[in-house]
Design a protein around this motif. Structure first.
Motif, PDB file in Angstrom:
ATOM      1  N   UNK A  13      27.678 -42.222  83.761  1.00  0.00           N
ATOM      2  CA  UNK A  13      27.384 -43.370  82.904  1.00  0.00           C
ATOM      3  C   UNK A  13      28.358 -43.476  81.745  1.00  0.00           C
ATOM      4  N   UNK A  14      28.828 -42.327  81.241  1.00  0.00           N
ATOM      5  CA  UNK A  14      29.811 -42.353  80.157  1.00  0.00           C
ATOM      6  C   UNK A  14      31.125 -42.962  80.632  1.00  0.00           C
ATOM      7  N   UNK A  15      31.457 -42.744  81.901  1.00  0.00           N
ATOM      8  CA  UNK A  15      32.688 -43.293  82.470  1.00  0.00           C
ATOM      9  C   UNK A  15      32.509 -44.739  82.914  1.00  0.00           C
ATOM     10  N   UNK A  16      31.303 -45.081  83.376  1.00  0.00           N
ATOM     11  CA  UNK A  16      31.003 -46.441  83.847  1.00  0.00           C
ATOM     12  C   UNK A  16      29.731 -46.926  83.153  1.00  0.00           C
ATOM     13  N   UNK A  70      21.774 -46.057  86.565  1.00  0.00           N
ATOM     14  CA  UNK A  70      21.395 -45.195  87.684  1.00  0.00           C
ATOM     15  C   UNK A  70      19.887 -44.976  87.675  1.00  0.00           C
ATOM     16  N   UNK A  71      19.264 -45.182  88.825  1.00  0.00           N
ATOM     17  CA  UNK A  71      17.847 -44.871  89.014  1.00  0.00           C
ATOM     18  C   UNK A  71      17.776 -43.714  90.011  1.00  0.00           C
ATOM     19  N   UNK A  72      17.520 -42.518  89.492  1.00  0.00           N
ATOM     20  CA  UNK A  72      17.549 -41.302  90.317  1.00  0.00           C
ATOM     21  C   UNK A  72      16.134 -40.924  90.728  1.00  0.00           C
ATOM     22  N   UNK A  73      15.941 -40.696  92.021  1.00  0.00           N
ATOM     23  CA  UNK A  73      14.646 -40.282  92.557  1.00  0.00           C
ATOM     24  C   UNK A  73      14.807 -38.918  93.219  1.00  0.00           C
ATOM     25  N   UNK A 116      29.234 -42.349  94.635  1.00  0.00           N
ATOM     26  CA  UNK A 116      29.245 -41.301  95.655  1.00  0.00           C
ATOM     27  C   UNK A 116      30.458 -40.394  95.470  1.00  0.00           C
ATOM     28  N   UNK A 117      31.646 -40.987  95.248  1.00  0.00           N
ATOM     29  CA  UNK A 117      32.845 -40.178  95.051  1.00  0.00           C
ATOM     30  C   UNK A 117      32.684 -39.262  93.842  1.00  0.00           C
ATOM     31  N   UNK A 118      32.122 -39.800  92.774  1.00  0.00           N
ATOM     32  CA  UNK A 118      31.942 -39.021  91.546  1.00  0.00           C
ATOM     33  C   UNK A 118      30.996 -37.853  91.793  1.00  0.00           C
ATOM     34  N   UNK A 119      29.865 -38.119  92.458  1.00  0.00           N
ATOM     35  CA  UNK A 119      28.874 -37.075  92.695  1.00  0.00           C
ATOM     36  C   UNK A 119      29.395 -36.011  93.654  1.00  0.00           C
ATOM     37  N   UNK A 120      30.107 -36.417  94.682  1.00  0.00           N
ATOM     38  CA  UNK A 120      30.659 -35.446  95.630  1.00  0.00           C
ATOM     39  C   UNK A 120      31.630 -34.511  94.916  1.00  0.00           C
ATOM     40  N   UNK A 121      32.515 -35.076  94.101  1.00  0.00           N
ATOM     41  CA  UNK A 121      33.461 -34.236  93.351  1.00  0.00           C
ATOM     42  C   UNK A 121      32.718 -33.280  92.419  1.00  0.00           C
ATOM     43  N   UNK A 122      31.675 -33.768  91.769  1.00  0.00           N
ATOM     44  CA  UNK A 122      30.905 -32.926  90.842  1.00  0.00           C
ATOM     45  C   UNK A 122      30.193 -31.803  91.589  1.00  0.00           C
ATOM     46  N   UNK A 154      22.447 -30.139  90.215  1.00  0.00           N
ATOM     47  CA  UNK A 154      23.796 -30.674  90.324  1.00  0.00           C
ATOM     48  C   UNK A 154      23.895 -32.188  90.135  1.00  0.00           C
ATOM     49  N   UNK A 155      22.898 -32.946  90.611  1.00  0.00           N
ATOM     50  CA  UNK A 155      22.998 -34.408  90.512  1.00  0.00           C
ATOM     51  C   UNK A 155      22.609 -34.903  89.120  1.00  0.00           C
ATOM     52  N   UNK A 156      21.436 -34.494  88.640  1.00  0.00           N
ATOM     53  CA  UNK A 156      20.952 -34.988  87.343  1.00  0.00           C
ATOM     54  C   UNK A 156      21.936 -34.714  86.205  1.00  0.00           C
ATOM     55  N   UNK A 157      22.530 -33.525  86.108  1.00  0.00           N
ATOM     56  CA  UNK A 157      23.492 -33.306  85.014  1.00  0.00           C
ATOM     57  C   UNK A 157      24.716 -34.216  85.087  1.00  0.00           C
ATOM     58  N   UNK A 158      25.028 -34.705  86.296  1.00  0.00           N
ATOM     59  CA  UNK A 158      26.217 -35.545  86.451  1.00  0.00           C
ATOM     60  C   UNK A 158      25.952 -37.007  86.111  1.00  0.00           C
TER      61      UNK A 158
END
Length: 301
Positions: A115-118, A123-126, A288-294, A106-110
């Motif tokens: 990034x396309x929107x902002x 983003x550095x995802x761990x 955070x708002x973007x990821x929660x909605x996704x 769920x997180x990685x696909x978002x």
């Protein structure tokens, strides 16, 4: 800016307790980090750390300065963030952590969508099933399954995730379908568990007719990677406890089947954690708002 850089370096060295680790985190050399600390000590005319060949411990003055330094950096970061939010597109780098199962699905696909929107925010995802230390690892936010122990963090609850006990049809054919939770504690069944440094003892919280019971379980092998446990279960090696969203496709295909449906696991809280500050970095809040909605829009039922 040099003085602020010195303060930022001091804070990371203090929090990580290691010059080399702080240098890696700041993406500078250990020599530069050491030089910045020396410049700061010369400016303040105090020793901030006691150095030996193996240890780096803050002095009394270092402890005092740390608390003031963090307030300075928070004030500067907040001021810069406010200016950015009203004068230009949000920019900068954010460090985000998540458990493997949630992160992969769920997180990685978002991340590319965000990034396309902002496009000016990197983003550095761990991803890890280990529980990270948000402050020590320099994370802006992390997603968490369960109830965090650190009361210094702010918690934004997202949802309660249903969980399920399941195994492969082959395992059930060989070992039988347990009728009661007590059977999980016997040698008749193997339970596959997530183990990482600092993990609690294995107790599965199940909803029984007598209320919630924490059932001690064990098995012949364990792993610190949740998807490995799923693979083992698919191959018939034991019973797993999983959030439904992680294995919904295997349940739908019949490759995994429910176990102990009359005594289901207690749902687990999914939350986002971030540091307790007076005001949150606007770009972190956007993420955070973007990821929660996704997550809520794409979480399997």
């Amino acid at each position: 800016m040099a003085y602020l850089d010195n303060i930022r370096t001091f804070v990371r060295v203090y929090e990580l307790g290691n010059m080399s680790a702080a240098a890696r985190d700041l993406r500078i050399s250990a020599a530069v980090a050491s030089s910045r600390i020396s410049q700061l000590e010369e400016h303040l005319n105090v020793r901030l750390f006691q150095r030996t060949t193996r240890l780096l411990n803050p002095t009394e003055q270092g402890n005092l300065f740390y608390h003031g330094a963090t307030k300075i950096l928070e004030a500067v970061d907040e001021a810069e963030a406010e200016i950015t939010s009203v004068t230009q597109q949000p920019r900068g780098t954010l460090f985000l952590a998540a458990p493997l199962g949630l992160g992969q699905r769920l997180i990685a696909p978002a991340v590319p969508k965000f990034n396309a929107e902002y496009p000016m925010i990197d983003i550095r995802l761990r991803l890890s099933d280990r529980k990270p230390d948000l402050a020590a690892e320099g994370l802006d936010a992390m997603f968490f399954l369960g109830v965090p122990e650190d009361s210094n963090l702010r918690i934004r609850k997202i949802t309660d995730c249903p969980r399920i006990l399941c195994a492969s049809p082959d395992y059930i054919a060989r070992r039988g379908q347990p009728a009661r939770s007590e059977e999980l504690k016997t040698e008749n069944h193997d339970c596959l568990n997530l183990r990482y440094p600092g993990a609690p003892e294995f107790q599965w919280p199940l909803q029984t007719p007598d209320g919630v019971r924490r059932v001690p379980v064990s098995g012949p092998f364990e792993c610190d990677h949740g998807d490995v446990l799923t693979s083992w279960a698919l191959d018939g090696h034991g019973i797993i406890l999983k959030p439904v969203f992680e294995i919904s496709e295997h349940l739908a295909s019949g490759r995994l089947v429910p176990v102990l449906e009359d005594e289901p696991p207690v749902p687990i809280q999914l939350a986002c954690l971030y540091m307790h500050r007076r005001r949150q970095d606007p770009k972190a809040r956007l993420l955070i708002d973007f990821m929660v909605d996704h997550i809520l829009a794409n979480m399997p039922a």
